[in-house]
Scaffold this motif. Sequence first.
Motif, PDB file in Angstrom:
ATOM      1  N   MET A  92     -15.220  18.672  20.392  1.00  0.00           N
ATOM      2  CA  MET A  92     -15.469  17.760  21.505  1.00  0.00           C
ATOM      3  C   MET A  92     -15.616  18.546  22.796  1.00  0.00           C
ATOM      4  N   LYS A  93     -16.692  18.288  23.507  1.00  0.00           N
ATOM      5  CA  LYS A  93     -16.938  18.998  24.753  1.00  0.00           C
ATOM      6  C   LYS A  93     -16.125  18.382  25.879  1.00  0.00           C
ATOM      7  N   LEU A  94     -15.393  19.249  26.603  1.00  0.00           N
ATOM      8  CA  LEU A  94     -14.570  18.766  27.703  1.00  0.00           C
ATOM      9  C   LEU A  94     -15.434  18.490  28.928  1.00  0.00           C
ATOM     10  N   PRO A  95     -15.015  17.559  29.773  1.00  0.00           N
ATOM     11  CA  PRO A  95     -15.717  17.355  31.046  1.00  0.00           C
ATOM     12  C   PRO A  95     -15.662  18.634  31.881  1.00  0.00           C
ATOM     13  N   PRO A  96     -16.658  18.851  32.746  1.00  0.00           N
ATOM     14  CA  PRO A  96     -16.671  20.080  33.566  1.00  0.00           C
ATOM     15  C   PRO A  96     -15.393  20.306  34.353  1.00  0.00           C
ATOM     16  N   VAL A  97     -14.814  19.241  34.913  1.00  0.00           N
ATOM     17  CA  VAL A  97     -13.598  19.415  35.700  1.00  0.00           C
ATOM     18  C   VAL A  97     -12.448  19.906  34.827  1.00  0.00           C
ATOM     19  N   ALA A  98     -12.353  19.404  33.589  1.00  0.00           N
ATOM     20  CA  ALA A  98     -11.263  19.810  32.692  1.00  0.00           C
ATOM     21  C   ALA A  98     -11.433  21.252  32.229  1.00  0.00           C
ATOM     22  N   SER A  99     -12.649  21.624  31.791  1.00  0.00           N
ATOM     23  CA  SER A  99     -12.867  22.984  31.313  1.00  0.00           C
ATOM     24  C   SER A  99     -12.696  23.997  32.435  1.00  0.00           C
ATOM     25  N   SER A 100     -13.187  23.670  33.623  1.00  0.00           N
ATOM     26  CA  SER A 100     -13.051  24.582  34.761  1.00  0.00           C
ATOM     27  C   SER A 100     -11.586  24.788  35.135  1.00  0.00           C
ATOM     28  N   CYS A 101     -10.826  23.687  35.152  1.00  0.00           N
ATOM     29  CA  CYS A 101      -9.420  23.781  35.551  1.00  0.00           C
ATOM     30  C   CYS A 101      -8.586  24.508  34.502  1.00  0.00           C
TER      31      CYS A 101
END
Length: 207
Positions: free
Chosen positions: A1-10
């Motif tokens: 499952m691909k994480l939202p950009p904000v989640a992966s960045s954080c």
Amino acid sequence: MKLPPVASSCLLALGIDCISNVIAQRMKAWRDGAPFVFDRVLFLQMAILVTISAPINFYWQNWLERAFPGWKMEKKKRTADTSLDAEEKQVFLKDDGEDKKVVDEEVRVRNWWNIFRKWFTDCITMGALLNTTMFLVVMGILKGKSGGMIWTDVRNEELKIIWDSYKVWPIANFFSTTYCPVERRIVFLSGCGLVWNIYLTLVAARL
């Protein structure tokens, strides 16, 4: 499952900051000539700080990009390729009076005035003030300090930390705002801030 950009960045920012925290603790032990003892409390405090500040910085960077877009569209002329029709080029053709066809086409170019304003707002003014204040307030709360003690830390430490940040962040921010996609900007800045986060860990240890 691909994480939202904000989640992966954080999450990536958290990983980088945790590494810098361990390095800082080892450096402090070496500087003091003492055996290294892992400070779990300080590690957890810095991890909580990043968990709070990284999403704020992610949305801050997105706001900066919306307020000061780094790209703009400009019309430029070039000689038309007559093997293509106007629909394929998606441009309008006109005769230049010399039996040549020239093309008015829109191209994407960097908006240097916006890049400067974005850079100045982020690392020289509001960005520096936001992150330094957030660091001092959150660390004060996590250490159980009163409002008065936190305010004293802000008065005594904020300008010094901001001044020291000017030795690192103006260059890093220029490259991040100019060349780094906004959704990866927090990760890039965290990578550049490995040394800076070591400095912040040492400051947090003395607060």
